[in-house]
Design a protein around this motif. Structure first.
Motif, PDB file in Angstrom:
ATOM      1  N   ALA A 121       0.829  -1.204   0.000  1.00 11.15           N
ATOM      2  CA  ALA A 121       0.000   0.000   0.000  1.00 11.15           C
ATOM      3  C   ALA A 121       0.864   1.254   0.000  1.00 11.15           C
ATOM      4  O   ALA A 121       1.701   1.430   0.892  1.00 11.15           O
ATOM      5  CB  ALA A 121      -0.911   0.012   1.221  1.00 11.15           C
ATOM      6  N   PRO A 122       0.677   2.159  -0.974  1.00 13.42           N
ATOM      7  CA  PRO A 122       1.352   3.456  -0.890  1.00 13.42           C
ATOM      8  C   PRO A 122       0.739   4.311   0.211  1.00 13.42           C
ATOM      9  O   PRO A 122      -0.365   4.037   0.699  1.00 13.42           O
ATOM     10  CB  PRO A 122       1.111   4.064  -2.277  1.00 13.42           C
ATOM     11  CG  PRO A 122      -0.140   3.413  -2.765  1.00 13.42           C
ATOM     12  CD  PRO A 122      -0.159   2.028  -2.172  1.00 13.42           C
ATOM     13  N   LEU A 123       1.453   5.344   0.585  1.00 10.56           N
ATOM     14  CA  LEU A 123       1.041   6.164   1.724  1.00 10.56           C
ATOM     15  C   LEU A 123      -0.374   6.714   1.584  1.00 10.56           C
ATOM     16  O   LEU A 123      -1.131   6.760   2.561  1.00 10.56           O
ATOM     17  CB  LEU A 123       2.015   7.330   1.896  1.00 10.56           C
ATOM     18  CG  LEU A 123       3.301   7.028   2.655  1.00 10.56           C
ATOM     19  CD1 LEU A 123       4.242   8.218   2.578  1.00 10.56           C
ATOM     20  CD2 LEU A 123       3.007   6.692   4.107  1.00 10.56           C
ATOM     21  N   TRP A 124      -0.746   7.159   0.384  1.00  8.02           N
ATOM     22  CA  TRP A 124      -2.064   7.787   0.232  1.00  8.02           C
ATOM     23  C   TRP A 124      -3.188   6.787   0.447  1.00  8.02           C
ATOM     24  O   TRP A 124      -4.266   7.169   0.880  1.00  8.02           O
ATOM     25  CB  TRP A 124      -2.193   8.469  -1.128  1.00  8.02           C
ATOM     26  CG  TRP A 124      -1.557   7.747  -2.264  1.00  8.02           C
ATOM     27  CD1 TRP A 124      -2.108   6.856  -3.124  1.00  8.02           C
ATOM     28  CD2 TRP A 124      -0.184   7.890  -2.674  1.00  8.02           C
ATOM     29  NE1 TRP A 124      -1.196   6.427  -4.036  1.00  8.02           N
ATOM     30  CE2 TRP A 124      -0.010   7.049  -3.800  1.00  8.02           C
ATOM     31  CE3 TRP A 124       0.892   8.640  -2.221  1.00  8.02           C
ATOM     32  CZ2 TRP A 124       1.221   6.932  -4.459  1.00  8.02           C
ATOM     33  CZ3 TRP A 124       2.112   8.531  -2.882  1.00  8.02           C
ATOM     34  CH2 TRP A 124       2.266   7.684  -3.985  1.00  8.02           C
ATOM     35  N   ARG A 125      -2.948   5.497   0.205  1.00  6.62           N
ATOM     36  CA  ARG A 125      -3.965   4.496   0.514  1.00  6.62           C
ATOM     37  C   ARG A 125      -4.067   4.315   2.032  1.00  6.62           C
ATOM     38  O   ARG A 125      -5.170   4.209   2.583  1.00  6.62           O
ATOM     39  CB  ARG A 125      -3.640   3.166  -0.154  1.00  6.62           C
ATOM     40  CG  ARG A 125      -4.769   2.130  -0.029  1.00  6.62           C
ATOM     41  CD  ARG A 125      -4.342   0.779  -0.580  1.00  6.62           C
ATOM     42  NE  ARG A 125      -3.853   0.882  -1.937  1.00  6.62           N
ATOM     43  CZ  ARG A 125      -3.150  -0.068  -2.547  1.00  6.62           C
ATOM     44  NH1 ARG A 125      -2.845  -1.190  -1.898  1.00  6.62           N
ATOM     45  NH2 ARG A 125      -2.739   0.085  -3.788  1.00  6.62           N
ATOM     46  N   LEU A 126      -2.924   4.261   2.714  1.00  9.23           N
ATOM     47  CA  LEU A 126      -2.947   4.128   4.168  1.00  9.23           C
ATOM     48  C   LEU A 126      -3.627   5.332   4.812  1.00  9.23           C
ATOM     49  O   LEU A 126      -4.439   5.182   5.736  1.00  9.23           O
ATOM     50  CB  LEU A 126      -1.520   3.988   4.703  1.00  9.23           C
ATOM     51  CG  LEU A 126      -0.742   2.749   4.270  1.00  9.23           C
ATOM     52  CD1 LEU A 126       0.661   2.787   4.858  1.00  9.23           C
ATOM     53  CD2 LEU A 126      -1.461   1.470   4.673  1.00  9.23           C
ATOM     54  N   LEU A 127      -3.310   6.531   4.323  1.00  7.17           N
ATOM     55  CA  LEU A 127      -3.899   7.738   4.912  1.00  7.17           C
ATOM     56  C   LEU A 127      -5.391   7.818   4.616  1.00  7.17           C
ATOM     57  O   LEU A 127      -6.170   8.317   5.441  1.00  7.17           O
ATOM     58  CB  LEU A 127      -3.171   8.972   4.397  1.00  7.17           C
ATOM     59  CG  LEU A 127      -1.715   9.106   4.856  1.00  7.17           C
ATOM     60  CD1 LEU A 127      -1.056  10.322   4.228  1.00  7.17           C
ATOM     61  CD2 LEU A 127      -1.616   9.182   6.378  1.00  7.17           C
ATOM     62  N   THR A 128      -5.801   7.355   3.443  1.00  9.24           N
ATOM     63  CA  THR A 128      -7.233   7.295   3.147  1.00  9.24           C
ATOM     64  C   THR A 128      -7.944   6.443   4.191  1.00  9.24           C
ATOM     65  O   THR A 128      -9.032   6.781   4.669  1.00  9.24           O
ATOM     66  CB  THR A 128      -7.460   6.734   1.733  1.00  9.24           C
ATOM     67  OG1 THR A 128      -7.010   7.690   0.769  1.00  9.24           O
ATOM     68  CG2 THR A 128      -8.934   6.431   1.480  1.00  9.24           C
ATOM     69  N   VAL A 498      -8.182  -0.004   1.879  1.00 10.46           N
ATOM     70  CA  VAL A 498      -8.857  -0.912   0.957  1.00 10.46           C
ATOM     71  C   VAL A 498      -8.087  -0.933  -0.349  1.00 10.46           C
ATOM     72  O   VAL A 498      -7.989   0.081  -1.035  1.00 10.46           O
ATOM     73  CB  VAL A 498     -10.315  -0.477   0.719  1.00 10.46           C
ATOM     74  CG1 VAL A 498     -10.999  -1.425  -0.252  1.00 10.46           C
ATOM     75  CG2 VAL A 498     -11.069  -0.421   2.042  1.00 10.46           C
ATOM     76  N   ALA A 499      -7.525  -2.088  -0.708  1.00 13.01           N
ATOM     77  CA  ALA A 499      -6.743  -2.200  -1.943  1.00 13.01           C
ATOM     78  C   ALA A 499      -7.674  -2.188  -3.151  1.00 13.01           C
ATOM     79  O   ALA A 499      -8.762  -2.774  -3.114  1.00 13.01           O
ATOM     80  CB  ALA A 499      -5.910  -3.475  -1.925  1.00 13.01           C
ATOM     81  N   PRO A 500      -7.268  -1.537  -4.245  1.00  7.84           N
ATOM     82  CA  PRO A 500      -8.078  -1.558  -5.462  1.00  7.84           C
ATOM     83  C   PRO A 500      -8.020  -2.925  -6.119  1.00  7.84           C
ATOM     84  O   PRO A 500      -7.117  -3.720  -5.849  1.00  7.84           O
ATOM     85  CB  PRO A 500      -7.409  -0.495  -6.338  1.00  7.84           C
ATOM     86  CG  PRO A 500      -5.989  -0.478  -5.878  1.00  7.84           C
ATOM     87  CD  PRO A 500      -6.040  -0.773  -4.403  1.00  7.84           C
ATOM     88  N   PRO A 501      -8.975  -3.232  -6.990  1.00  5.58           N
ATOM     89  CA  PRO A 501      -8.948  -4.536  -7.670  1.00  5.58           C
ATOM     90  C   PRO A 501      -7.743  -4.647  -8.584  1.00  5.58           C
ATOM     91  O   PRO A 501      -7.258  -3.655  -9.127  1.00  5.58           O
ATOM     92  CB  PRO A 501     -10.255  -4.540  -8.467  1.00  5.58           C
ATOM     93  CG  PRO A 501     -10.595  -3.091  -8.647  1.00  5.58           C
ATOM     94  CD  PRO A 501     -10.117  -2.411  -7.408  1.00  5.58           C
ATOM     95  N   ARG A 502      -7.260  -5.889  -8.782  1.00  3.55           N
ATOM     96  CA  ARG A 502      -6.101  -6.120  -9.639  1.00  3.55           C
ATOM     97  C   ARG A 502      -6.480  -6.796 -10.948  1.00  3.55           C
ATOM     98  O   ARG A 502      -5.618  -7.191 -11.711  1.00  3.55           O
ATOM     99  CB  ARG A 502      -5.073  -6.992  -8.910  1.00  3.55           C
ATOM    100  CG  ARG A 502      -4.554  -6.365  -7.631  1.00  3.55           C
ATOM    101  CD  ARG A 502      -3.371  -7.142  -7.096  1.00  3.55           C
ATOM    102  NE  ARG A 502      -2.934  -6.617  -5.816  1.00  3.55           N
ATOM    103  CZ  ARG A 502      -2.170  -5.542  -5.675  1.00  3.55           C
ATOM    104  NH1 ARG A 502      -1.776  -4.879  -6.740  1.00  3.55           N
ATOM    105  NH2 ARG A 502      -1.807  -5.119  -4.471  1.00  3.55           N
ATOM    106  N   THR A 503      -7.765  -6.956 -11.199  1.00  7.64           N
ATOM    107  CA  THR A 503      -8.199  -7.656 -12.400  1.00  7.64           C
ATOM    108  C   THR A 503      -8.502  -6.661 -13.506  1.00  7.64           C
ATOM    109  O   THR A 503      -8.665  -5.465 -13.269  1.00  7.64           O
ATOM    110  CB  THR A 503      -9.453  -8.489 -12.118  1.00  7.64           C
ATOM    111  OG1 THR A 503     -10.487  -7.604 -11.623  1.00  7.64           O
ATOM    112  CG2 THR A 503      -9.176  -9.544 -11.070  1.00  7.64           C
TER     113      THR A 503
END
Length: 526
Positions: A121-128, A498-503
């Motif tokens: 997870a990049p920082l902006w995902r963690l901060l979100t 929340v990780a985005p989809p990888r498909t």
């Protein structure tokens, strides 16, 4: 700028469900903010003479109230792996990105890497996940964009005609203003010009002025790629003279950003790697053949160099290197090379479709490769990749990494000699990037000699009053801070990210063609 109100509310709700963050460093009326400015390819080797000549006044003022250190890149020092490491606090063994291409399972084929290649997870995902908005602009390998609380404008590898922003409608607005996420006007078989670079920097400054005027952001992470681009294209000239005008413009932009965010904002100026000129070359592909780790087929033909967009060209060059080899007698293949670093990937049974190195033989083959590399006068260090780059994400990684003398560039091409002298010298990356920091959290006069890219993400979280995930490899450089108390450490799951989809497809064929032309124009894969 417009926002997606529904998603914003959802993301804020997710943040509210996570454990409350520790009190921020600043007062409740002025929450802590961090501005990270990336000068891709910046080096103190170029900066210090410009400082001495008075040509970087804004950086000089930042240094006068702050600190500096060498910032070590990834091994190998390449933008895709380096910025992924900086923004996640984890090395390639944990985030999974090692170059601009990655292997396709059960084949020898390569495909272009993207944000979906990133397994951390990049920082902006963690901060979100904590309910803290970010402004993100220009970060390589951030396409396709993910929904975040804030604004994301993708950088290198973002197709200019695609949806390269969050919120999505922002991409159309930026296109109408002439904004180019990846310097696409420079892709028509010609070198990018300083004038074009300056026009794009003007647009970036204008856009950032608008985004940073918003009252709610907590992290702003922006990367300017123009310096790296023109450094690559200084071939045949004097590197420092070619990039000095870009440094001057970036310095003016730095002054504008620092003034915009104010003295209470912590400011970090960083680069993903340095830049230098190489007088000699070392062809890893030819070396593996010469030392018996790879075997050419008796009927192998040199043939013409591949043509077409870089994705096909790079894949075709890789295919041609494979085609000239007898894979049934080849134990090792040249992998990602950049600057004075190279890497080797075993032709491993069970991983590569025609792999011949069994699990029982792997250790013996690796010892032989390491010994032969050490015996070469240009090689100064050799590592096992699983020790240098620990972690479970081994899919795109090599098995051996090595470093050559500071004047010897490592590359891998068929049909070229094993070693040679460059006339003129060739500009390329090196290990040592830059770190400059200033703001109320930093102790006056504090110094450290060296930091590493994984240290950036934990430092940013700590400056924002947030805990640091146990899973991050980096450490907060407490010796630089007024308050030396260590950060709280928590499981990353507590950030509720929340990780985005990888498909699904990342690029259309047309986008892929444009992106690969861009990589060729930027000097990658030459």
């Amino acid at each position: 700028m417009r926002r997606n109100a529904f998603l914003g509310a959802l993301l804020l709700a997710l943040g509210a469900c996570s454990r409350p963050a520790p009190p921020p460093a600043a007062s409740a009326s002025a929450p802590a903010r961090v501005l990270v400015v990336g000068w891709d390819g910046a080096s103190f080797r170029a900066i210090d003479p410009l400082l001495a000549a008075g040509r970087l006044p804004n950086l000089e003022r930042l240094l006068a109230r702050g600190t500096r250190a060498v910032l070590e890149s990834t091994r190998v020092p390449i933008s895709s792996a380096a910025w992924s490491t900086a923004t996640t606090g984890k090395g390639p063994g944990r985030h999974g990105v090692y170059g601009f291409h990655e292997p396709v399972e059960e084949t020898y084929a390569l495909t272009l890497a993207s944000a979906r290649s990133l397994r951390a997870a990049p920082l902006w995902r963690l901060l979100t996940g904590r309910g803290l908005p970010s402004v993100v602009l220009g970060v390589p390998l951030s396409y396709p964009p993910e929904p975040i609380l804030g604004t994301l404008v993708c950088g290198m590898l973002a197709p200019p005609e695609g949806t390269y922003t969050w919120p999505p409608e922002l991409a159309g607005e930026l296109r109408a203003r002439g904004y180019v996420p990846d310097l696409e006007p420079w892709l028509e078989q010609r070198e990018p010009s300083l004038a074009e670079a300056l026009r794009q920097l003007d647009l970036r400054e204008e856009l950032l002025g608008e985004l940073l005027a918003a009252p709610d952001w907590r992290l702003a992470w922006v990367v300017f790629k123009e310096l790296d681009v023109l450094a690559h294209f200084s071939y045949g000239g004097e590197l420092q003279a070619a990039v000095a005008p870009v440094y001057a413009r970036l310095d003016a932009l730095l002054g504008s950003l620092v003034a915009r965010v104010g003295p209470e904002t912590s400011v970090l100026l960083v680069s993903d790697h340095g830049f230098t000129s190489y007088a000699r070359g070392f062809n890893l592909h030819a070396w593996l053949v010469a030392r018996g780790f790879a075997a050419r087929r008796p009927d192998a033909q040199a043939g013409p160099l591949p043509e077409g967009p870089y994705a096909r060209r790079m894949a075709d060059e890789w295919d041609q290197r494979l085609a000239e080899l007898d894979l049934a007698r080849t134990q090792a293949l040249a992998w990602t090379c950049e600057g004075n670093f190279g890497s080797v990937r075993l032709n491993r049974a069970g991983r590569e479709p025609g792999g011949i190195v069994t699990a029982e033989d792997e250790g013996t083959v690796l010892v032989r490769i390491e010994a032969e590399l050490f015996a070469h006068p240009a090689v100064v260090r050799v590592w096992r990749a699983d020790e240098l780059l620990p972690g479970p994400e081994r899919f795109a990684l090599p098995d051996v990494v090595f470093e050559t003398r500071p004047d010897v560039q490592v590359f891998a091409e068929r049909g070229l000699e094993l070693e040679g002298r460059y006339e003129p010298p060739v500009p390329d990356h090196d290990l040592d990037g830059i770190f400059v920091a200033a703001g109320p959290a930093f102790a006056p006069g504090a110094r450290v000699e060296r930091l590493a890219l994984p240290d950036l993400a934990p430092l940013v979280l700590h400056l924002l009053g947030q805990p640091v995930p146990h899973e991050m490899e980096g450490r907060v450089p407490l010796a630089l801070l007024r308050d030396p108390r260590p950060p709280a450490r928590v499981p990353e799951a507590e950030f509720a990210a929340v990780a985005p989809p990888r498909t699904g497809p990342v690029y259309t064929p047309e986008e892929l063609e444009a992106l690969e032309r861009s990589l060729r124009a930027l000097g990658y894969g030459d």
